[in-house]
Scaffold this active site. Structure first.
Site, PDB file in Angstrom:
ATOM      1  N   HIS A  16       0.855  -1.197   0.000  1.00  0.00           N
ATOM      2  CA  HIS A  16       0.000   0.000   0.000  1.00  0.00           C
ATOM      3  C   HIS A  16       0.882   1.234   0.000  1.00  0.00           C
ATOM      4  CE1 HIS A  16      -3.890   2.016   1.718  1.00  0.00           C
ATOM      5  NE2 HIS A  16      -3.199   2.862   0.961  1.00  0.00           N
ATOM      6  N   HIS A  18       1.253   4.809  -2.523  1.00  0.00           N
ATOM      7  CA  HIS A  18       0.907   5.631  -3.698  1.00  0.00           C
ATOM      8  C   HIS A  18       2.200   6.296  -4.142  1.00  0.00           C
ATOM      9  CE1 HIS A  18      -3.430   5.302  -2.726  1.00  0.00           C
ATOM     10  NE2 HIS A  18      -2.975   5.217  -1.486  1.00  0.00           N
ATOM     11  N   HIS A 196      -9.615   0.976  -1.566  1.00  0.00           N
ATOM     12  CA  HIS A 196      -9.596   1.637  -0.264  1.00  0.00           C
ATOM     13  C   HIS A 196     -11.026   1.560   0.262  1.00  0.00           C
ATOM     14  CE1 HIS A 196      -5.754   3.134  -1.548  1.00  0.00           C
ATOM     15  NE2 HIS A 196      -5.620   3.997  -0.557  1.00  0.00           N
ATOM     16  N   GLU A 199     -11.504   3.487   5.381  1.00  0.00           N
ATOM     17  CA  GLU A 199     -10.462   4.403   5.875  1.00  0.00           C
ATOM     18  C   GLU A 199     -11.180   5.514   6.633  1.00  0.00           C
ATOM     19  OE1 GLU A 199      -8.343   6.601   2.848  1.00  0.00           O
ATOM     20  OE2 GLU A 199      -6.698   7.125   4.207  1.00  0.00           O
ATOM     21  N   ASP A 277       1.516   4.048   2.690  1.00  0.00           N
ATOM     22  CA  ASP A 277       0.510   4.929   2.083  1.00  0.00           C
ATOM     23  C   ASP A 277       1.162   6.085   1.303  1.00  0.00           C
ATOM     24  OD1 ASP A 277      -2.110   5.427   1.421  1.00  0.00           O
ATOM     25  OD2 ASP A 277      -2.700   6.284   3.337  1.00  0.00           O
ATOM     26  N   ASP A 278       1.404   7.212   1.967  1.00  0.00           N
ATOM     27  CA  ASP A 278       2.001   8.391   1.309  1.00  0.00           C
ATOM     28  C   ASP A 278       3.142   8.897   2.196  1.00  0.00           C
ATOM     29  OD1 ASP A 278      -0.128   8.895  -0.899  1.00  0.00           O
ATOM     30  OD2 ASP A 278      -1.283   8.644   0.952  1.00  0.00           O
TER      31      ASP A 278
HETATM   32  N1  ADE Z   1      -4.654   8.655  -2.351  1.00  0.00           N
HETATM   33  C1  ADE Z   1      -3.424   8.728  -1.819  1.00  0.00           C
HETATM   34  N2  ADE Z   1      -3.454   8.394  -0.528  1.00  0.00           N
HETATM   35  C2  ADE Z   1      -4.752   8.091  -0.236  1.00  0.00           C
HETATM   36  C3  ADE Z   1      -5.412   7.667   0.931  1.00  0.00           C
HETATM   37  N3  ADE Z   1      -4.788   7.477   2.089  1.00  0.00           N
HETATM   38  N4  ADE Z   1      -6.739   7.461   0.862  1.00  0.00           N
HETATM   39  C4  ADE Z   1      -7.395   7.641  -0.280  1.00  0.00           C
HETATM   40  N5  ADE Z   1      -6.812   8.045  -1.395  1.00  0.00           N
HETATM   41  C5  ADE Z   1      -5.493   8.265  -1.384  1.00  0.00           C
HETATM   42 ZN    ZN Z   2      -3.836   4.700   0.286  1.00  0.00          ZN
END
Ligand code: ADE
Ligand code: ZN
Length: 336
Positions: A16, A18, A196, A199, A277-278
């Site tokens: 996971h 991006h 997703h 969340e 994630d990011d």
């Molecule tokens: N795009 C990038 N990170 C995300 C996240 N945590 N939730 C939904 N879309 C995303």
């Molecule tokens: Zn994500």
């Protein structure tokens, strides 16, 4: 307390991530200059100072703006390779990463430029680090299903090189059922399915991801914990939940790592995993997520090894590759 060096070197799969969320402020400023793109920040410090989020949307607004500096094949190559260098240093031996084609095609960057650049970065990383990588094309759920179909059409020449499709962006108000047809079409093309769900959205969205989209993996899934029947169902099915602790705290879905439910998920029999994630926006890559949540929740060695094992079990690799990774994980644990 588990040794940080053990957690960092522990062999693991990233499921996971991006790729646009790995754009570090230094690279954002450098690419803005290289491509003569205006950004509303004068320095790396100013970019970092803007990273204070109240919810998913407040993050997405900055994330999509940041992605505006990515314009050429070389940019996507550089972005991807920078991520894989960090991942390799964190014990990642296999990665299945997301990219958001619509974020780029909607501002005039051709799909082929994005895909060629990312695959060049992937090839470089596979050669340099000996890791394996799968690419997952994510549909943006705040856009309509026709737009997702148009993206699937643009992806046609690349489809045999993607491992799957995903669903991301603003969750609440955009339930999985909105994408039922394009997910069915994606599965018909041989792609694995992720979404997703749970969340920020309610447990009903996780049910929809299972019942309507027929996903192979749930990204996040935290709010499943509010629905006991759903938890039992996910556990029974051996469904992987790709959990992202630093993201959960940064986007205020969990108050702090001290109360993160990762160990409760394991106790409930859920196949939970840990990911980043990011990472550029949320303060840490996969190794930092393992180290921080292990310390905050006082995880046992057995629990962190289970999390690493789950990352391989939840991946889309074939049985032979899976057996190899699990053997190497066992050997690592025995040797340390
Ligand atoms: N795009 C990038 N990170 C995300 C996240 N945590 N939730 C939904 N879309 C995303
Ligand atoms: Zn994500």
């Amino acid at each position: 307390m588990i040794d940080d060096a053990f957690l960092t070197a522990l062999p693991k799969a990233e499921l996971h991530l991006h790729i646009e969320g790995s754009l570090e402020p230094e690279m954002m400023v450098a690419l803005a200059r290289r491509n003569s793109v205006a950004i509303p920040f004068k320095s790396v410090e100013e970019v970092r100072a803007a990273y204070s989020f109240t919810d998913l949307q407040s993050f997405l607004d900055i994330y999509y703006a940041g992605a505006g500096v990515l314009r050429t094949e070389e940019d996507f190559h550089d972005l991807a390779l920078a991520y894989f260098d960090r991942a390799a240093a964190d014990g990642v031996v296999h990665a299945e990463i997301f990219f958001d084609p619509q974020t780029h095609t909607h501002r005039g960057i051709p799909f082929d430029v994005v895909a060629s650049g990312l695959f060049a970065g992937i090839a470089a990383a596979e050669a340099k680090h000996g890791m394996t990588v799968g690419l997952i094309m994510s549909y943006l759920r705040h856009l309509d299903e026709d737009d997702a179909f148009a993206t699937l059409a643009q992806a046609e020449p690349w489809l045999d090189r993607f491992v799957g499709v995903g669903l991301d962006s603003s969750e609440v108000g955009h339930p999985p059922s909105k994408f039922a047809r394009v997910f069915a079409a994606s599965r018909e093309r041989g792609l694995k399915l992720c979404a997703h769900a749970g969340e920020e959205g309610p447990p009903a969205y996780v049910h929809e991801a299972l019942d309507v989209l027929h996903v192979d993996r749930i990204d996040h899934g935290n709010r499943s914990l509010e629905d006991h029947a759903l938890v039992a169902r996910l556990a029974r099915a051996g469904m992987t939940l790709t959990v992202c602790p630093s993201s959960n705290v940064a986007l205020r879905n969990v108050a702090s790592l001290d109360v993160h439910p990762i160990d409760r998920m394991l106790d409930l029999g859920l196949r939970a995993t840990i990911h980043s994630d990011d990472p550029s926006y949320f303060g840490g890559y996969i190794g930092e997520n393992f180290r921080a949540v292990a310390a905050a929740r006082n995880l046992s060695r057995e629990q962190v090894v289970t999390l690493a094992r789950n990352s391989f079990l939840g991946s889309f690799i074939d049985d032979a590759a899976l057996a190899g990774h699990l053997d190497r994980l066992d050997a690592f644990v025995k040797a340390h």
